[in-house]
Design an enzyme around this catalytic site. Structure first.
Site, PDB file in Angstrom:
ATOM      1  N   GLY A  10       0.827  -1.221  -0.053  1.00 44.32           N
ATOM      2  CA  GLY A  10      -0.071   0.066   0.198  1.00 44.32           C
ATOM      3  C   GLY A  10       1.110   1.174  -0.009  1.00 44.32           C
ATOM      4  O   GLY A  10       1.813   1.398   0.519  1.00 44.32           O
ATOM      5  N   ARG A  20      13.343  10.330  -3.052  1.00 45.51           N
ATOM      6  CA  ARG A  20      14.058  11.343  -3.237  1.00 45.51           C
ATOM      7  C   ARG A  20      15.403  11.521  -2.468  1.00 45.51           C
ATOM      8  O   ARG A  20      16.521  11.616  -2.759  1.00 45.51           O
ATOM      9  CB  ARG A  20      13.570  12.592  -3.030  1.00 45.51           C
ATOM     10  CG  ARG A  20      14.186  13.956  -3.352  1.00 45.51           C
ATOM     11  CD  ARG A  20      13.327  15.218  -2.801  1.00 45.51           C
ATOM     12  NE  ARG A  20      13.889  16.432  -2.650  1.00 45.51           N
ATOM     13  CZ  ARG A  20      14.731  16.800  -1.955  1.00 45.51           C
ATOM     14  NH1 ARG A  20      14.875  16.322  -0.834  1.00 45.51           N
ATOM     15  NH2 ARG A  20      15.256  18.231  -2.089  1.00 45.51           N
ATOM     16  N   ARG A  71       0.893  -5.021  -5.241  1.00 49.00           N
ATOM     17  CA  ARG A  71       1.120  -6.077  -4.407  1.00 49.00           C
ATOM     18  C   ARG A  71       1.414  -7.475  -5.157  1.00 49.00           C
ATOM     19  O   ARG A  71       0.634  -7.852  -6.224  1.00 49.00           O
ATOM     20  CB  ARG A  71      -0.121  -6.521  -3.371  1.00 49.00           C
ATOM     21  CG  ARG A  71      -0.506  -5.287  -2.536  1.00 49.00           C
ATOM     22  CD  ARG A  71      -1.444  -5.615  -1.524  1.00 49.00           C
ATOM     23  NE  ARG A  71      -1.935  -4.356  -0.940  1.00 49.00           N
ATOM     24  CZ  ARG A  71      -1.334  -3.785   0.445  1.00 49.00           C
ATOM     25  NH1 ARG A  71      -0.620  -4.308   0.761  1.00 49.00           N
ATOM     26  NH2 ARG A  71      -2.020  -2.721   0.844  1.00 49.00           N
ATOM     27  N   ASP A 102       5.583  -4.979   5.766  1.00 49.45           N
ATOM     28  CA  ASP A 102       5.924  -5.977   6.247  1.00 49.45           C
ATOM     29  C   ASP A 102       6.121  -7.260   4.897  1.00 49.45           C
ATOM     30  O   ASP A 102       7.101  -7.803   4.722  1.00 49.45           O
ATOM     31  CB  ASP A 102       5.486  -6.844   7.420  1.00 49.45           C
ATOM     32  CG  ASP A 102       3.812  -7.070   7.216  1.00 49.45           C
ATOM     33  OD1 ASP A 102       3.488  -6.593   6.059  1.00 49.45           O
ATOM     34  OD2 ASP A 102       3.379  -7.508   8.352  1.00 49.45           O
ATOM     35  N   THR A 104       6.746  -6.201   1.910  1.00 51.64           N
ATOM     36  CA  THR A 104       7.817  -5.570   1.228  1.00 51.64           C
ATOM     37  C   THR A 104       9.148  -6.398   1.673  1.00 51.64           C
ATOM     38  O   THR A 104       9.988  -6.461   1.182  1.00 51.64           O
ATOM     39  CB  THR A 104       7.885  -3.812   1.321  1.00 51.64           C
ATOM     40  OG1 THR A 104       6.660  -3.564   0.872  1.00 51.64           O
ATOM     41  CG2 THR A 104       8.829  -3.508   0.468  1.00 51.64           C
ATOM     42  N   THR A 124       4.342   2.823   5.370  1.00 51.94           N
ATOM     43  CA  THR A 124       3.055   2.419   5.486  1.00 51.94           C
ATOM     44  C   THR A 124       2.299   3.189   6.507  1.00 51.94           C
ATOM     45  O   THR A 124       2.877   3.724   7.320  1.00 51.94           O
ATOM     46  CB  THR A 124       3.084   0.837   5.793  1.00 51.94           C
ATOM     47  OG1 THR A 124       1.604   0.518   6.289  1.00 51.94           O
ATOM     48  CG2 THR A 124       3.785   0.531   6.931  1.00 51.94           C
ATOM     49  N   ASP A 126       0.209   2.136   8.356  1.00 51.20           N
ATOM     50  CA  ASP A 126      -0.409   1.366   9.469  1.00 51.20           C
ATOM     51  C   ASP A 126       0.606   1.518  10.835  1.00 51.20           C
ATOM     52  O   ASP A 126       0.081   1.164  11.989  1.00 51.20           O
ATOM     53  CB  ASP A 126      -0.422   0.080   9.283  1.00 51.20           C
ATOM     54  CG  ASP A 126      -1.355  -0.406   7.807  1.00 51.20           C
ATOM     55  OD1 ASP A 126      -2.320   0.472   7.747  1.00 51.20           O
ATOM     56  OD2 ASP A 126      -1.038  -1.319   7.249  1.00 51.20           O
ATOM     57  N   ASP A 128       2.839  -0.220  11.853  1.00 52.91           N
ATOM     58  CA  ASP A 128       2.868  -1.717  12.116  1.00 52.91           C
ATOM     59  C   ASP A 128       4.278  -2.443  12.033  1.00 52.91           C
ATOM     60  O   ASP A 128       4.399  -3.719  11.908  1.00 52.91           O
ATOM     61  CB  ASP A 128       1.847  -2.615  11.492  1.00 52.91           C
ATOM     62  CG  ASP A 128       2.026  -2.797  10.015  1.00 52.91           C
ATOM     63  OD1 ASP A 128       2.907  -1.902   9.541  1.00 52.91           O
ATOM     64  OD2 ASP A 128       1.296  -3.476   9.454  1.00 52.91           O
ATOM     65  N   ARG A 161     -25.946  13.237  18.066  1.00 47.90           N
ATOM     66  CA  ARG A 161     -25.531  11.619  17.435  1.00 47.90           C
ATOM     67  C   ARG A 161     -24.477  11.097  18.178  1.00 47.90           C
ATOM     68  O   ARG A 161     -23.445  11.824  18.360  1.00 47.90           O
ATOM     69  CB  ARG A 161     -25.396  11.847  15.958  1.00 47.90           C
ATOM     70  CG  ARG A 161     -26.730  12.051  14.961  1.00 47.90           C
ATOM     71  CD  ARG A 161     -26.439  12.126  13.755  1.00 47.90           C
ATOM     72  NE  ARG A 161     -27.846  12.429  13.050  1.00 47.90           N
ATOM     73  CZ  ARG A 161     -28.084  13.009  11.737  1.00 47.90           C
ATOM     74  NH1 ARG A 161     -27.057  13.259  11.178  1.00 47.90           N
ATOM     75  NH2 ARG A 161     -29.337  12.905  11.080  1.00 47.90           N
ATOM     76  N   ARG A 170      -5.052  -1.937   9.313  1.00 49.33           N
ATOM     77  CA  ARG A 170      -4.520  -3.379   9.007  1.00 49.33           C
ATOM     78  C   ARG A 170      -5.034  -4.227  10.400  1.00 49.33           C
ATOM     79  O   ARG A 170      -5.923  -4.104  10.882  1.00 49.33           O
ATOM     80  CB  ARG A 170      -3.543  -3.735   8.193  1.00 49.33           C
ATOM     81  CG  ARG A 170      -3.633  -5.108   7.518  1.00 49.33           C
ATOM     82  CD  ARG A 170      -2.767  -5.163   6.312  1.00 49.33           C
ATOM     83  NE  ARG A 170      -1.352  -4.875   6.597  1.00 49.33           N
ATOM     84  CZ  ARG A 170      -0.349  -5.616   6.674  1.00 49.33           C
ATOM     85  NH1 ARG A 170      -0.623  -6.842   5.966  1.00 49.33           N
ATOM     86  NH2 ARG A 170       1.012  -5.191   6.789  1.00 49.33           N
ATOM     87  N   GLU A 221     -10.358  -0.878  11.277  1.00 46.67           N
ATOM     88  CA  GLU A 221     -10.648  -1.753  10.323  1.00 46.67           C
ATOM     89  C   GLU A 221     -10.940  -3.134  10.787  1.00 46.67           C
ATOM     90  O   GLU A 221      -9.902  -3.627  11.628  1.00 46.67           O
ATOM     91  CB  GLU A 221     -10.215  -1.272   8.900  1.00 46.67           C
ATOM     92  CG  GLU A 221      -8.711  -1.833   9.061  1.00 46.67           C
ATOM     93  CD  GLU A 221      -8.191  -1.653   7.642  1.00 46.67           C
ATOM     94  OE1 GLU A 221      -8.744  -1.508   6.703  1.00 46.67           O
ATOM     95  OE2 GLU A 221      -6.953  -1.574   7.566  1.00 46.67           O
ATOM     96  N   GLN A 250      -7.207   8.085   3.741  1.00 47.15           N
ATOM     97  CA  GLN A 250      -5.889   8.096   4.851  1.00 47.15           C
ATOM     98  C   GLN A 250      -4.654   7.808   4.013  1.00 47.15           C
ATOM     99  O   GLN A 250      -3.873   7.855   4.530  1.00 47.15           O
ATOM    100  CB  GLN A 250      -6.383   6.939   5.671  1.00 47.15           C
ATOM    101  CG  GLN A 250      -7.596   7.429   6.451  1.00 47.15           C
ATOM    102  CD  GLN A 250      -8.176   6.124   7.324  1.00 47.15           C
ATOM    103  OE1 GLN A 250      -7.750   5.922   8.425  1.00 47.15           O
ATOM    104  NE2 GLN A 250      -8.831   5.101   6.598  1.00 47.15           N
TER     105      GLN A 250
HETATM  106  O1  F6P Z   1      -1.292  -1.533   4.436  1.00 51.82           O
HETATM  107  C1  F6P Z   1      -1.867  -0.027   4.187  1.00 51.82           C
HETATM  108  C2  F6P Z   1      -3.313  -0.433   4.079  1.00 51.82           C
HETATM  109  O2  F6P Z   1      -4.079   0.749   3.379  1.00 51.82           O
HETATM  110  C3  F6P Z   1      -4.200  -0.859   5.100  1.00 51.82           C
HETATM  111  O3  F6P Z   1      -4.243   0.000   6.185  1.00 51.82           O
HETATM  112  C4  F6P Z   1      -5.530  -1.599   4.639  1.00 51.82           C
HETATM  113  O4  F6P Z   1      -6.032  -2.734   5.389  1.00 51.82           O
HETATM  114  C5  F6P Z   1      -4.744  -2.071   3.309  1.00 51.82           C
HETATM  115  O5  F6P Z   1      -3.442  -1.400   2.862  1.00 51.82           O
HETATM  116  C6  F6P Z   1      -5.716  -1.956   2.155  1.00 51.82           C
HETATM  117  O6  F6P Z   1      -5.084  -2.620   0.954  1.00 51.82           O
HETATM  118  P1  F6P Z   1      -5.504  -2.555  -0.601  1.00 51.82           P
HETATM  119  O7  F6P Z   1      -5.057  -1.107  -1.018  1.00 51.82           O
HETATM  120  O8  F6P Z   1      -4.662  -3.773  -1.426  1.00 51.82           O
HETATM  121  O9  F6P Z   1      -6.868  -2.530  -0.584  1.00 51.82           O
END
Ligand code: F6P
Length: 317
Positions: A10, A20, A71, A102, A104, A124, A126, A128, A161, A170, A221, A250
């Protein structure tokens, strides 16, 4: 040295700043740099372009990645990786800097075992990758999420609300935790906290009865269907409830100064390590210091959610 650079997985804001930095640091060492298009896919297909200094002008503040990304699950097969190694050999490229998450890193490690000098840079949204306190893109994604949640707060308080907001990450809860904390969310649910739906519904009902005008719930998510959850909240708690999935917004946007700085530092450091003959490691910043970690170790490191921040959420809500 002839160095390849690719972005994979991603995309994340700041990847261009990292490209750069790699290109300019390598050129200033007298190395040659080749951009690889579309991650490991372009590597297997031999899509390389030699980069000059001006090829990476005007990209520092641009989101996405000028190299393109993809990917490629097939990269786990040795036969596919052999094709990549052949392409590198054919072009006399002996080293590769791989920017991504990860998946990558796993590709970079496999190539290292096949004799290619590789260095991983964490890119990334994430956050993570535990071998760096922050990954390139996290700061920008956090800004985007905070901006969106602030706006949702305006409307949900006007309408009395409850607003449920799903953020990316992820399997990592950092985007939810940090964005929830920065926007004063009443509830934050991540893989690390789990989601106790019954408790949430009960709490919201009590809050509503106590006269609280609105509530913000931030959730990572892949935890639950937030639209269904919103319906259950509405049926049970007395709040009208709306769900918003922030989604791919995002992943885009102008990188924050924090992401640009991190990208510059890590790009420069990756090139320095290659010059020292290092391979099979990934770079990161820990406690504001540049660090390298063997990729194998980094892939086995667990993200430890910040207990301090989780405790704060409870105190400040
Ligand atoms: O790893 C980055 C990310 O945006 C995650 O937050 C998300 O779960 C995933 O990639 C979505 O992947 P794709 O772009 O393959 O739908």
């Amino acid at each position: 040295m002839r160095i390849g650079v690719l972005t994979s997985g991603g995309d994340s804001p700041g990847m261009n700043a990292a490209i750069r930095a790699v290109v300019r640091a390598a050129l200033s060492n007298g190395d040659k740099v080749f951009g690889v298009s579309d991650g490991y896919r372009g590597l297997v297909e031999g899509r390389f372009k030699e980069f000059t200094r001006s090829d990476v002008s005007e990209i520092l503040n641009r989101g996405g990645t000028i190299l393109g990304t993809a990917r490629l699950p097939e990269f786990k097969y040795e036969a596919v990786r052999q094709l990549a190694v052949k392409q590198l050999q054919k072009n006399d490229i002996e080293a590769l800097i791989c920017i991504g998450g990860d998946g990558t890193y796993a590709g970079a490690l496999a190539l290292h075992h096949m004799g290619i000098k590789t260095i991983g840079i964490p890119g990334t949204i994430d956050n993570d990758i535990a071998s760096s306190d922050y990954t390139i893109g996290f700061s920008t994604a956090l800004n985007t999420a905070c901006d969106a949640i602030d706006k949702l707060k305006d409307t949900s308080s006007s309408h009395q609300r409850c607003s449920i907001i799903e953020v990316m990450g992820r399997h990592c809860g950092d985007l939810a935790l940090y964005s929830g904390l920065c926007t004063g969310a009443e509830y934050i649910f991540t893989n690390e906290t789990g989601l106790d739906k019954e408790k949430l519904l009960k709490d919201l009902k009590e809050n509503r009865l106590a006269g609280r005008r609105h509530a913000i719930v931030v959730i990572s998510e892949n935890m639950t269907d937030v639209y269904q959850l919103a319906k259950e909240v509405e049926d049970y708690s007395g709040y009208e409830c709306r769900a918003t999935v922030l989604g791919y917004v995002q992943r885009g946007g102008t990188p924050t100064p924090e992401d640009r700085l991190l990208a510059a530092r890590l790009g420069g450091f990756a090139v320095d390590l290659l010059k020292q003959g290092v391979s099979g490691v990934c770079v990161g910043v820990i406690d504001n210091e540049l660090r390298s970690t063997p990729i194998e170790e980094a892939l086995n490191m667990k993200n430890i959610p910040s207990e301090e921040l989780h405790n704060l959420v409870q105190k400040l809500k």
